[in-house]
Motif scaffolding. Structure first.
Motif, PDB file in Angstrom:
ATOM      1  N   PHE A 259       0.818  -1.204   0.000  1.00  0.00           N
ATOM      2  CA  PHE A 259       0.000   0.000   0.000  1.00  0.00           C
ATOM      3  C   PHE A 259       0.860   1.267   0.000  1.00  0.00           C
ATOM      4  CE2 PHE A 259      -3.149  -2.939   1.994  1.00  0.00           C
ATOM      5  CZ  PHE A 259      -4.147  -2.794   1.050  1.00  0.00           C
ATOM      6  N   GLN A 260       1.993   1.207   0.694  1.00  0.00           N
ATOM      7  CA  GLN A 260       2.815   2.406   0.836  1.00  0.00           C
ATOM      8  C   GLN A 260       3.471   2.830  -0.471  1.00  0.00           C
ATOM      9  OE1 GLN A 260       3.497  -0.545   1.983  1.00  0.00           O
ATOM     10  NE2 GLN A 260       5.608  -1.098   1.477  1.00  0.00           N
ATOM     11  N   ARG A 261       3.431   1.943  -1.495  1.00  0.00           N
ATOM     12  CA  ARG A 261       4.053   2.267  -2.784  1.00  0.00           C
ATOM     13  C   ARG A 261       3.013   2.566  -3.868  1.00  0.00           C
ATOM     14  NH1 ARG A 261       9.237   3.524  -1.647  1.00  0.00           N
ATOM     15  NH2 ARG A 261      10.172   1.960  -0.267  1.00  0.00           N
ATOM     16  N   LEU A 262       1.740   2.601  -3.487  1.00  0.00           N
ATOM     17  CA  LEU A 262       0.696   2.863  -4.474  1.00  0.00           C
ATOM     18  C   LEU A 262       0.767   4.325  -4.906  1.00  0.00           C
ATOM     19  CD1 LEU A 262      -1.798   1.760  -5.975  1.00  0.00           C
ATOM     20  CD2 LEU A 262      -3.170   2.487  -4.033  1.00  0.00           C
ATOM     21  N   GLU A 263       0.787   4.557  -6.206  1.00  0.00           N
ATOM     22  CA  GLU A 263       0.920   5.908  -6.736  1.00  0.00           C
ATOM     23  C   GLU A 263      -0.331   6.307  -7.507  1.00  0.00           C
ATOM     24  OE1 GLU A 263       4.423   6.124  -9.072  1.00  0.00           O
ATOM     25  OE2 GLU A 263       5.779   5.514  -7.445  1.00  0.00           O
ATOM     26  N   LEU A 264      -0.533   7.619  -7.627  1.00  0.00           N
ATOM     27  CA  LEU A 264      -1.695   8.132  -8.342  1.00  0.00           C
ATOM     28  C   LEU A 264      -1.690   7.716  -9.802  1.00  0.00           C
ATOM     29  CD1 LEU A 264      -1.982  11.756  -6.890  1.00  0.00           C
ATOM     30  CD2 LEU A 264      -3.638   9.918  -6.635  1.00  0.00           C
ATOM     31  N   PRO A 299       2.321   6.990   3.662  1.00  0.00           N
ATOM     32  CA  PRO A 299       2.775   8.322   3.251  1.00  0.00           C
ATOM     33  C   PRO A 299       1.684   9.035   2.460  1.00  0.00           C
ATOM     34  CG  PRO A 299       3.862   6.624   1.944  1.00  0.00           C
ATOM     35  CD  PRO A 299       3.106   5.920   3.024  1.00  0.00           C
ATOM     36  N   VAL A 300       1.822  10.337   2.330  1.00  0.00           N
ATOM     37  CA  VAL A 300       0.760  11.146   1.758  1.00  0.00           C
ATOM     38  C   VAL A 300       0.400  10.724   0.340  1.00  0.00           C
ATOM     39  CG1 VAL A 300       2.429  12.919   1.053  1.00  0.00           C
ATOM     40  CG2 VAL A 300       0.017  13.503   1.266  1.00  0.00           C
ATOM     41  N   GLN A 301       1.392  10.442  -0.509  1.00  0.00           N
ATOM     42  CA  GLN A 301       1.084  10.068  -1.883  1.00  0.00           C
ATOM     43  C   GLN A 301       0.401   8.709  -1.957  1.00  0.00           C
ATOM     44  OE1 GLN A 301       1.277  11.925  -4.599  1.00  0.00           O
ATOM     45  NE2 GLN A 301       2.017  13.630  -3.352  1.00  0.00           N
ATOM     46  N   ALA A 302       0.808   7.779  -1.097  1.00  0.00           N
ATOM     47  CA  ALA A 302       0.180   6.458  -1.091  1.00  0.00           C
ATOM     48  C   ALA A 302      -1.258   6.541  -0.592  1.00  0.00           C
ATOM     49  CB  ALA A 302       0.992   5.501  -0.224  1.00  0.00           C
ATOM     50  N   LEU A 303      -1.488   7.345   0.447  1.00  0.00           N
ATOM     51  CA  LEU A 303      -2.845   7.495   0.961  1.00  0.00           C
ATOM     52  C   LEU A 303      -3.742   8.156  -0.082  1.00  0.00           C
ATOM     53  CD1 LEU A 303      -4.736   7.086   3.339  1.00  0.00           C
ATOM     54  CD2 LEU A 303      -3.953   9.279   4.276  1.00  0.00           C
ATOM     55  N   ALA A 304      -3.197   9.162  -0.773  1.00  0.00           N
ATOM     56  CA  ALA A 304      -3.960   9.800  -1.842  1.00  0.00           C
ATOM     57  C   ALA A 304      -4.258   8.805  -2.956  1.00  0.00           C
ATOM     58  CB  ALA A 304      -3.186  10.993  -2.395  1.00  0.00           C
ATOM     59  N   GLY A 305      -3.278   7.968  -3.313  1.00  0.00           N
ATOM     60  CA  GLY A 305      -3.492   6.959  -4.346  1.00  0.00           C
ATOM     61  C   GLY A 305      -4.552   5.948  -3.947  1.00  0.00           C
ATOM     62  N   TYR A 306      -4.508   5.520  -2.680  1.00  0.00           N
ATOM     63  CA  TYR A 306      -5.511   4.558  -2.195  1.00  0.00           C
ATOM     64  C   TYR A 306      -6.913   5.162  -2.245  1.00  0.00           C
ATOM     65  CZ  TYR A 306      -8.291   1.921   1.139  1.00  0.00           C
ATOM     66  OH  TYR A 306      -9.304   1.213   1.737  1.00  0.00           O
ATOM     67  N   LEU A 307      -7.058   6.395  -1.777  1.00  0.00           N
ATOM     68  CA  LEU A 307      -8.378   7.027  -1.779  1.00  0.00           C
ATOM     69  C   LEU A 307      -8.884   7.243  -3.198  1.00  0.00           C
ATOM     70  CD1 LEU A 307      -7.879   9.657   1.071  1.00  0.00           C
ATOM     71  CD2 LEU A 307      -9.207   7.563   1.179  1.00  0.00           C
ATOM     72  N   HIS A 308      -8.006   7.666  -4.092  1.00  0.00           N
ATOM     73  CA  HIS A 308      -8.416   7.863  -5.481  1.00  0.00           C
ATOM     74  C   HIS A 308      -8.825   6.533  -6.120  1.00  0.00           C
ATOM     75  CE1 HIS A 308      -8.278  11.940  -6.870  1.00  0.00           C
ATOM     76  NE2 HIS A 308      -7.112  12.184  -6.303  1.00  0.00           N
ATOM     77  N   LEU A 309      -8.069   5.478  -5.823  1.00  0.00           N
ATOM     78  CA  LEU A 309      -8.387   4.175  -6.411  1.00  0.00           C
ATOM     79  C   LEU A 309      -9.761   3.701  -5.949  1.00  0.00           C
ATOM     80  CD1 LEU A 309      -7.730   1.561  -7.933  1.00  0.00           C
ATOM     81  CD2 LEU A 309      -6.571   0.754  -5.870  1.00  0.00           C
ATOM     82  N   THR A 310     -10.001   3.715  -4.656  1.00  0.00           N
ATOM     83  CA  THR A 310     -11.294   3.239  -4.153  1.00  0.00           C
ATOM     84  C   THR A 310     -12.433   4.138  -4.633  1.00  0.00           C
ATOM     85  OG1 THR A 310     -10.748   4.406  -2.099  1.00  0.00           O
ATOM     86  CG2 THR A 310     -10.403   2.032  -2.132  1.00  0.00           C
ATOM     87  N   TRP A 402     -13.411  10.503  -2.345  1.00  0.00           N
ATOM     88  CA  TRP A 402     -13.734   9.210  -1.726  1.00  0.00           C
ATOM     89  C   TRP A 402     -15.050   9.286  -0.956  1.00  0.00           C
ATOM     90  CZ3 TRP A 402     -14.464   7.343   3.237  1.00  0.00           C
ATOM     91  CH2 TRP A 402     -14.429   5.957   3.383  1.00  0.00           C
ATOM     92  N   LEU A 403     -15.211  10.308  -0.141  1.00  0.00           N
ATOM     93  CA  LEU A 403     -16.441  10.442   0.643  1.00  0.00           C
ATOM     94  C   LEU A 403     -17.654  10.622  -0.264  1.00  0.00           C
ATOM     95  CD1 LEU A 403     -15.120  12.761   3.485  1.00  0.00           C
ATOM     96  CD2 LEU A 403     -15.954  10.419   3.774  1.00  0.00           C
ATOM     97  N   HIS A 404     -17.489  11.417  -1.322  1.00  0.00           N
ATOM     98  CA  HIS A 404     -18.614  11.622  -2.230  1.00  0.00           C
ATOM     99  C   HIS A 404     -18.948  10.341  -2.984  1.00  0.00           C
ATOM    100  CE1 HIS A 404     -20.489  12.826  -6.098  1.00  0.00           C
ATOM    101  NE2 HIS A 404     -21.221  13.534  -5.281  1.00  0.00           N
ATOM    102  N   ALA A 405     -17.925   9.605  -3.423  1.00  0.00           N
ATOM    103  CA  ALA A 405     -18.183   8.355  -4.142  1.00  0.00           C
ATOM    104  C   ALA A 405     -18.887   7.346  -3.246  1.00  0.00           C
ATOM    105  CB  ALA A 405     -16.868   7.776  -4.670  1.00  0.00           C
TER     106      ALA A 405
END
Length: 1022
Positions: A259-264, A299-310, A402-405
């Motif tokens: 998860f920590q390496r997931l990118e946008l 990390p911030v980029q990984a968390l952003a990538g996870y939220l965007h993916l879901t 993410w919240l809106h989706a």
């Protein structure tokens, strides 16, 4: 030697030639048909010959291949441990028996042969192909006895030979496998092992191979990023993945998911790989199982990538895909309950569509249970906590998306989701959304509608719609005192018991009034266009949001606009004409088209069809505007349209409202007794068509018929006296608040059958007043008038009903201590006939304490109970009667304050010029007669209060009609009452008639007139 003619002796039919020079049409058609049949026969023959040739070729090929394979098998068995045997194995192809035999040999002698093969370049190409064959064999039948042996070979080949990084040959082998479906085959193998077989010995090896590429490649490389994308696309879509693995393998896999390496940049590729709805749901469910525990460390980029993916995966799902089709049996504290009015039930309002839905995935019980964690308060709080420390715009945008989706794909939980966000963040997110993302967005600025449908603006829609949902939810539990103040303040605890602390800081409206003004205008531009555009389609979706139609987004924005406008109606804060869209509408054609379109919605008998606001908007853009954002059109224009609707309805029934009755519909005659007006009216008008003319005959106390002036006037007198009786609070049907505004009595007595019939009758009578344009001097509470519009009331209306309860709930909302110390639960106490009983707000509510996390739900439910549920039966009965007379969609053109004006007139200064221009004269009076001239001169010196008293004296209502005195029915009239100057003026309020003696001086006229209107001189029937 004689030569035969052409074709002779060749076995072919000679061509027949007609030398006659002409032929019949029949012969010509026969020749053409014969030629056509011969051509088809030749084509069919050629096809058969070609097919036979292909079959023969295929058979020869198959026979030769079988012979070659037999030879290869023989050679393989003779050279099974060397490269020749390996090449034969690869050429034979997928043969499970040979693959297993080769695997056993390779594993013999502690896999020394495998180590030799990996170090010999002559083996490399054939070895890569052999491993692919092994993977295919394992994926086809992972539970076969040979699969474990075959997989063991792969595991050894891909494992480092020492503690160092894998060798070049291992890397080359792994790259070959990744390019040829490595993760696809591993995912297929795992998914084909039944849930009950989680003890299968092959599973640990499969899990090891799944994470092996993350050990072999360095994170910054492109191949590492590709491995992450393939892992998410083909492993995390396995149904119930955590439930398929033994505990040791699950513990091994969970911390190694990268998860920590997931990118946008990986999000679009993963989303494009996962195209089936079932796979999308499985991916969401598996992420919900593995990811939450990692949120705080990402990390911030990984968390952003996870939220965007879901978010992207949820956006691609059909509405309701993440929730079970049946109602959850577990008791919940919900924002909306079963008694919610349909116009305010978002789970119904948002998902309805004229287009057929996609089929929803079938979910098993365990997947449903796992998905239930997504909208839970704990999960949403963990997301908010993880993102709160980051101010990076990328992650903030990802959070909002993410919240809106989530709230879009799960509409029945939208209120709960938004409630949790409001409870966690207060007004911080509302302020951040508007100032950081919505205010500067290109949507809704100006009259240019092109940005709304431009795909380039897709990123601006999620923050806007999320802000709409969030602020809508915040307004449910925001009182007017909070709404109109954006600065912190203090609130005393006087409203609660001594268990509360003395003061606490109140967080006010997160947006300033100037910001709300700007935001509402931005929304109005968007919503007006979405209603007005005649080329709009029910299937059109919001850019970048394939599961959200413009229609649904429009409804959510409309709801917020209505809420803001309601506050502005109570305490104006926007500039003049802020809500009007007259610059985009030509009012004249608009009115004509609206009247025409409404007539088309009625059946030939004049009965209007029952349609929802959405259906009306889809049929008629103008009626859509009038029913949803009526404030975009000037009030006087809407009143004119309202009267036109009524006049058209009356005409279609053969009635003439101005002429009283109709050519083929004579008045209905009803006899009522003085002193028994309400009782006789209730008994005799129950089955009467009140849209027709009613001729009332009064019986006095001696049983004699009273003389009266017919033509509608006596009915007005009847209506006025009837209202005085039925709205008397001593009768028990109505109560009054501190402003003397009426609302139905919530007592259970009022819900008895006979009393509900009375509410239904009163609704019909008031509907008759509206239908006839007769003003009634009755004021209703705003939350009750909201029922006329099909709306619910919330906390902001509670102060007008129960100020003490309102203050108590406001205190609870901002209580800084532990709310559990207040010993509140989800139940309310009611007292009737000296007996107190507890009413649960939710199932087992008396067992659910009010906590910091659920106090907003409690505030909402208490307000909903007091303002809506307690008077639901009474309101429904009243509105049923009202709807018999007035089409509900006609009323929806107004808000609560406007309805009160429509019913009782406008509380504005009386325009004497307008009154004089629309006054009729009788007897010896005429417009310029001396007494009349003095009358208007004297009245011109009256104060507004004195003018209202005069109007009440003559018409029974102190407020002028909405559209001026030309709409007063009957018109205001003055008739001479003789020359006796000692007499006071009298009035026949039933016909709006003032009877004025012929006074000789202004002084006498002024004194007598003031004495009459201030002492309520008697009603005169003469």
């Amino acid at each position: 030697m004689d030569f035969p003619l052409f074709g002779e002796g060749s076995g072919k039919r000679r061509r027949e030639i007609n030398l006659g020079g002409r032929t019949t049409a029949a012969n010509h058609a026969a020749i053409l048909q014969e030629a056509r049949e011969r051509r088809q026969q030749r084509t069919e023959q050629r096809r058969k010959e070609e097919s036979a040739t292909r079959i023969q070729s295929w058979w020869r090929g198959r026979k030769h291949a079988s012979q070659v394979r037999a030879q290869l098998r023989t050679t393989f068995k003779q050279n099974i441990s060397n490269v020749t045997g390996l090449r034969c194995l690869v050429l034979v192809g997928k043969d499970d028996a040979l693959l297993t035999e080769w695997a056993k040999v390779m594993l013999s002698d502690d896999a020394a042969l495998l180590a030799q093969a990996m170090s010999d370049s002559a083996w490399s190409v054939s070895l890569c192909k052999a491993v692919m064959l092994l993977l295919h064999s394992v994926s086809d039948n992972p539970l076969s006895p040979d699969a474990e042996i075959q997989l063991k070979v792969i595991e050894i080949l891909l494992s480092p030979q020492s503690s160092s990084k894998p060798s070049r040959s291992t890397i080359a082998l792994l790259l070959h496998l990744l390019e040829h479906g490595y993760y696809t085959l591993l995912g297929r193998a795992i998914s084909r092992i039944p849930l009950q077989s989680k003890s299968a010995p092959i599973l640990p090896a499969l899990v090891t191979l799944v994470v092996q590429p993350f050990n072999a490649f360095d994170p910054p490389t492109e191949v590492y990023r590709s491995c992450i994308e393939l892992f998410f696309s083909y492993i995390l879509i396995i149904p119930l993945l955590p439930n398929r693995l033994p505990l040791a393998s699950l513990s091994f896999l969970a911390p190694r998911i990268p998860f920590q390496r997931l990118e946008l940049d990986s999000v679009p590729r993963i989303a494009s790989n996962v195209t089936a709805d079932d796979s999308r749901v499985n991916l969401i469910a598996n992420l919900a199982a593995f990811a939450p525990v990692r949120y705080p460390t990402l990390p911030v980029q990984a968390l952003a990538g996870y939220l965007h993916l879901t978010a992207e995966i949820m956006k691609a799902l059909p509405i309701h895909a993440l929730e079970p089709p049946e109602r959850n049996a577990q008791p919940q504290i919900a924002w909306e309950d079963d008694d919610s009015d349909s116009e305010n039930a978002p789970l119904v309002e948002i998902v309805a569509s004229f287009a057929p839905r996609r089929n929803l995935p079938q979910l098993d019980v365990k997947t449903k249970t796992r998905l239930q964690t997504l909208p839970s308060q704990a999960h949403i709080n963990s997301i908010l906590s993880a993102t709160h420390k980051h101010t990076n715009p990328t992650i903030r945008t990802a959070l909002f998306s993410w919240l809106h989706a989530l709230s879009t794909v799960w509409p029945s939980r939208r209120d709960k989701i938004m409630g949790n966000v409001v409870a966690w963040s207060g007004g911080g997110l509302v302020r951040e959304l508007y100032r950081g993302y919505v205010r500067s967005a290109p949507l809704g600025h100006g009259t240019n509608a092109a940005p709304l449908t431009d795909s380039a603006n897709a990123s601006h829609w999620p923050p806007l719609l999320f802000l709409v949902d969030l602020y809508n939810q915040a307004l449910l539990t925001m009182g007017d005192d909070e709404f109109f103040s954006s600065s912190p303040a203090t609130l005393t605890s006087a409203a609660l018991t001594s268990a509360a602390v003395s003061t606490t800081v109140v967080a006010r409206n997160p947006l300033t009034l100037d910001e709300i003004t700007s935001f509402s205008h931005q929304l109005l531009n968007i919503v007006f266009y979405l209603y007005w555009r005649e080329d709009s389609s029910a299937d059109a979706t919001v850019p970048g949001m394939p599961n959200l139609k413009f229609e649904a987004a429009r409804e959510r924005m409309t709801k917020l606009l209505q809420s803001i406008h309601a506050r502005d109606s109570r305490r104006p804060f926007t500039p003049p004409d802020h809500w009007l869209m007259t610059s985009q509408v030509d009012i004249g054609p608009f009115v004509e088209a609206a009247i025409y379109e409404e007539s088309k919605l009625s059946d030939p008998e004049g009965t209007s069809r029952t349609l929802s606001k959405r259906q009306i908007a889809s049929i008629s853009p103008r009626l859509g505007v009038l029913n949803n954002i009526p404030f975009a059109i000037p009030f006087d224009v809407r009143v004119s349209i309202f009267r036109s609707f009524i006049n058209n309805d009356a005409s279609s029934r053969g009635y003439n409202l101005r002429g009283r009755g109709g050519m083929w519909n004579p008045p209905t005659r009803v006899v009522v007794r003085r002193g028994k007006i309400a009782e006789d009216g209730f008994n005799k008008l129950g089955d009467v068509d009140l849209k027709g003319s009613i001729a009332i005959t009064f019986i006095d106390q001696w049983g004699q018929e009273e003389a009266g002036i017919d033509g509608g006037g006596v009915f007005k007198e009847f209506l006025t006296e009837l209202c005085k009786e039925v709205f008397d609070t001593d009768r028990g049907l109505w109560l009054a608040n501190k402003k003397n505004e009426l609302y139905p009595n919530p007592h259970s007595y009022a819900t008895e059958t006979i009393n509900l019939a009375w509410y239904r009758f009163i609704g019909r009578i008031l509907g008759k007043a509206l239908y006839e344009g007769i003003l009634v001097d009755v004021a209703f509470a705003g939350f009750f008038l909201a029922k006329w519009l099909g709306k619910q009331s919330f906390l902001d209306d509670l102060s007008s009903l129960d100020p003490e309860l309102y203050q108590g709930l406001i205190f609870l909302k901002h209580y800084a201590g532990n709310p559990e110390d207040l010993s509140l639960n989800f139940a309310v106490a009611t007292e009737e006939f000296g007996v107190t009983k507890s009413i649960p707000l939710v199932p087992n509510g008396d067992q659910i304490p009010v906590t910091r996390e659920n106090r907003l739900q409690y505030i909402y439910l208490v307000s909903h109970y007091r303002l809506n549920k307690q008077i639901k039966q009474q309101s429904d009965a009243f509105f049923e009667g009202l709807s018999d007379m007035i089409d509900p969609k006609w009323l929806r053109m107004f808000n609560q304050q406007e309805l009160q004006i429509l019913l009782g007139g406008v509380n504005s200064p009386i325009d004497l010029n307008d009154l004089r221009q629309n006054t009729q004269y009788g007897g010896l009076f005429e417009d310029h007669e001396q007494t009349i001239e003095m009358f208007w001169k004297v009245v011109g010196t009256f104060s507004q209060d004195q003018r209202r008293a005069l109007l009440r004296f003559a018409t029974s209502c102190s407020r002028p009609p909405l559209l001026g005195f030309k709409e007063l029915v009957p018109n205001f009239a003055i008739r001479d009452a003789g020359s006796d100057e000692s007499r006071l003026p009298t009035a026949s309020t039933c016909v709006n008639l003032l009877k004025l003696p012929r006074y000789k001086t202004e002084r006498a006229l002024r004194e007598k007139l003031l004495q009459a209107i201030q002492s309520n001189a008697g009603f005169d029937l003469s």
